[in-house]
Write an enzyme that holds these catalytic residues in place. Structure first.
Site, PDB file in Angstrom:
ATOM      1  N   HIS A   1      43.128  44.388  41.520  1.00  0.00           N
ATOM      2  CA  HIS A   1      41.801  44.020  42.052  1.00  0.00           C
ATOM      3  C   HIS A   1      41.564  44.522  43.483  1.00  0.00           C
ATOM      4  O   HIS A   1      40.797  43.924  44.221  1.00  0.00           O
ATOM      5  CB  HIS A   1      41.608  42.496  41.984  1.00  0.00           C
ATOM      6  CG  HIS A   1      42.548  41.715  42.859  1.00  0.00           C
ATOM      7  ND1 HIS A   1      43.027  40.472  42.510  1.00  0.00           N
ATOM      8  CD2 HIS A   1      43.089  41.980  44.068  1.00  0.00           C
ATOM      9  CE1 HIS A   1      43.828  40.013  43.466  1.00  0.00           C
ATOM     10  NE2 HIS A   1      43.867  40.914  44.433  1.00  0.00           N
TER      11      HIS A   1
ATOM     12  N   HIS B   1      40.827  34.656  47.450  1.00  0.00           N
ATOM     13  CA  HIS B   1      41.533  35.025  48.687  1.00  0.00           C
ATOM     14  C   HIS B   1      40.926  34.270  49.862  1.00  0.00           C
ATOM     15  O   HIS B   1      40.283  34.872  50.726  1.00  0.00           O
ATOM     16  CB  HIS B   1      41.454  36.525  48.926  1.00  0.00           C
ATOM     17  CG  HIS B   1      42.032  37.368  47.822  1.00  0.00           C
ATOM     18  ND1 HIS B   1      41.393  37.575  46.620  1.00  0.00           N
ATOM     19  CD2 HIS B   1      43.190  38.054  47.743  1.00  0.00           C
ATOM     20  CE1 HIS B   1      42.141  38.354  45.859  1.00  0.00           C
ATOM     21  NE2 HIS B   1      43.231  38.659  46.516  1.00  0.00           N
TER      22      HIS B   1
ATOM     23  N   HIS C   1      52.617  45.167  46.077  1.00  0.00           N
ATOM     24  CA  HIS C   1      52.033  45.423  47.402  1.00  0.00           C
ATOM     25  C   HIS C   1      52.403  44.313  48.371  1.00  0.00           C
ATOM     26  O   HIS C   1      52.605  43.177  47.983  1.00  0.00           O
ATOM     27  CB  HIS C   1      50.513  45.622  47.353  1.00  0.00           C
ATOM     28  CG  HIS C   1      49.670  44.457  46.930  1.00  0.00           C
ATOM     29  ND1 HIS C   1      49.808  43.790  45.723  1.00  0.00           N
ATOM     30  CD2 HIS C   1      48.625  43.838  47.543  1.00  0.00           C
ATOM     31  CE1 HIS C   1      48.899  42.845  45.621  1.00  0.00           C
ATOM     32  NE2 HIS C   1      48.162  42.835  46.729  1.00  0.00           N
TER      33      HIS C   1
ATOM     34  N   GLU D   1      50.992  38.032  42.914  1.00  0.00           N
ATOM     35  CA  GLU D   1      49.733  37.972  42.142  1.00  0.00           C
ATOM     36  C   GLU D   1      49.988  38.260  40.656  1.00  0.00           C
ATOM     37  O   GLU D   1      49.221  37.836  39.792  1.00  0.00           O
ATOM     38  CB  GLU D   1      48.722  38.995  42.684  1.00  0.00           C
ATOM     39  CG  GLU D   1      48.106  38.590  44.014  1.00  0.00           C
ATOM     40  CD  GLU D   1      47.084  39.611  44.544  1.00  0.00           C
ATOM     41  OE1 GLU D   1      46.364  39.254  45.479  1.00  0.00           O
ATOM     42  OE2 GLU D   1      47.011  40.755  44.043  1.00  0.00           O
TER      43      GLU D   1
HETATM   44  C1  DHB Z   1      44.619  44.720  49.288  1.00  0.00           C
HETATM   45  C2  DHB Z   1      45.094  44.308  48.060  1.00  0.00           C
HETATM   46  C3  DHB Z   1      44.817  43.035  47.572  1.00  0.00           C
HETATM   47  O1  DHB Z   1      45.302  42.540  46.413  1.00  0.00           O
HETATM   48  C4  DHB Z   1      43.994  42.208  48.275  1.00  0.00           C
HETATM   49  O2  DHB Z   1      43.635  41.057  47.721  1.00  0.00           O
HETATM   50  C5  DHB Z   1      43.530  42.586  49.537  1.00  0.00           C
HETATM   51  C6  DHB Z   1      43.852  43.846  50.043  1.00  0.00           C
HETATM   52  C7  DHB Z   1      44.882  46.084  49.826  1.00  0.00           C
HETATM   53  O3  DHB Z   1      45.495  46.907  49.161  1.00  0.00           O
HETATM   54  O4  DHB Z   1      44.453  46.363  50.929  1.00  0.00           O
HETATM   55 FE    FE Z   2      44.726  40.283  46.212  1.00  0.00          FE
END
Ligand code: DHB
Ligand code: FE
Length: 294
Positions: A12, A59, A196, A243
């Site tokens: 997402h 978020h 991530h 996540e």
């Molecule tokens: C990013 C990824 C995410 O899942 C999110 O919620 C906010 C930022 C990103 O890659 O910057």
């Molecule tokens: Fe996220």
């Protein structure tokens, strides 16, 4: 009766929404990200589900540290795209299937999954970006063309639910859907991830080997995968990689046997590995004889 025919896993990344909203998806950086969703959009257009049950995380938009529901089911009539700092995304308002959402709320609580009921909720990129990648460009005047029942999962503030809990919740959602009397075609989305980390020393961490293992095991060993402890996500997939527990809700709601009809994996998009998979229940897949979008 209503039935779940297929599941979609998908990242997402907020910048994907920005790329669509600012019409730069054919730039060299973004082109390979969106290429992987061409099949999916055709597949969605052919499959035309009546309802998408969309498992996502908020978020700190609808919730903040004052209230942290582990599982929050959207029961409002509509959900408006939230302003996350740059104005609301220019996408349609999300329409619920309110009767089915109420039925699922009752079924889950009586089945001992004590979800929070949300009768008012704005939705952030966690919900709107998966809809955008699967349904394509839309303006606020359009309709998504599907009813959406959102389920927000807390993966932002420790403690997040375990993968096992999410998997079993998926099973309870399936039971709830199948006890809804109307003949409706339902799909379930598990969203977020993949690997991530947005913070501190390991910011920028991406782990394609881990992500590939995760995508493989959704078909080959979903139960084993759902037992993976949080610390493995943190170590291997980064602090925001957790996540991915939301994908287990999707997997738990499908048949034991599924057919992977599409996979897309690309690094990077913003700070994140983009992962996407489409799983059809094997019986449903076989009953159609072929993949519709091929
Ligand atoms: C990013 C990824 C995410 O899942 C999110 O919620 C906010 C930022 C990103 O890659 O910057
Ligand atoms: Fe996220």
């Amino acid at each position: 009766m209503a039935r779940i025919v297929a599941g979609v896993g998908c990242s997402h990344v907020p910048a994907i929404g920005v790329a669509m909203d600012t019409k730069i998806t054919d730039q060299p950086y973004w082109q390979p990200v969106f290429k992987g969703f061409e099949f999916s959009r055709k597949w969605m257009a052919e499959e035309k589900p009546d309802v998408v049950f969309l498992v996502y995380n908020d978020h700190c938009t609808a919730f903040d540290a004052s209230v942290i529901p582990t599982f929050a089911l959207g029961c409002a009539a509509t959900f408006t795209p939230a302003d996350e700092g740059w104005g609301p995304r220019p996408v349609p308002v999300v329409h619920n299937h309110q009767k089915m959402a109420s039925h699922i709320a009752q079924s889950l609580v009586l089945d001992e999954f004590d979800i929070t009921i949300m009768n008012e909720m704005e939705v952030d990129h966690g919900l709107t970006v998966p809809l955008s990648v699967m349904y394509g460009d839309k303006t606020p005047e359009d309709d998504w063309g599907v009813k959406v029942i959102p389920l927000a999962v807390n993966v932002v503030q420790y403690p997040a639910p375990t993968g096992n809990r999410c998997y079993n919740l998926g099973k309870a959602i399936r039971k709830a859907v199948e006890s809804y009397p109307e003949d409706l075609k339902v799909m379930i989305f598990g969203t977020g991830g993949m690997s991530h980390q947005l913070q501190y020393k390991r910011a920028g961490l991406i782990n394609p080997e881990f992500d590939t293992m995760f995508l493989d095991k959704l078909t080959s060993d979903p139960v084993g995968l759902s037992k993976m402890p949080h610390v493995d996500y943190l170590r291997e997939a980064g602090s925001e990689g957790v996540e991915m527990v939301m994908w287990h809700v999707m997997r738990g709601a499908l048949d034991d046997e599924v057919v992977e009809v599409h996979r897309h994996y690309h690094v990077p998009a913003s700070n994140t590995a983009v992962g996407h998979i489409i799983l059809e229940n094997k019986d449903y897949h076989d009953s159609r004889g072929k993949v519709a979008a091929e």
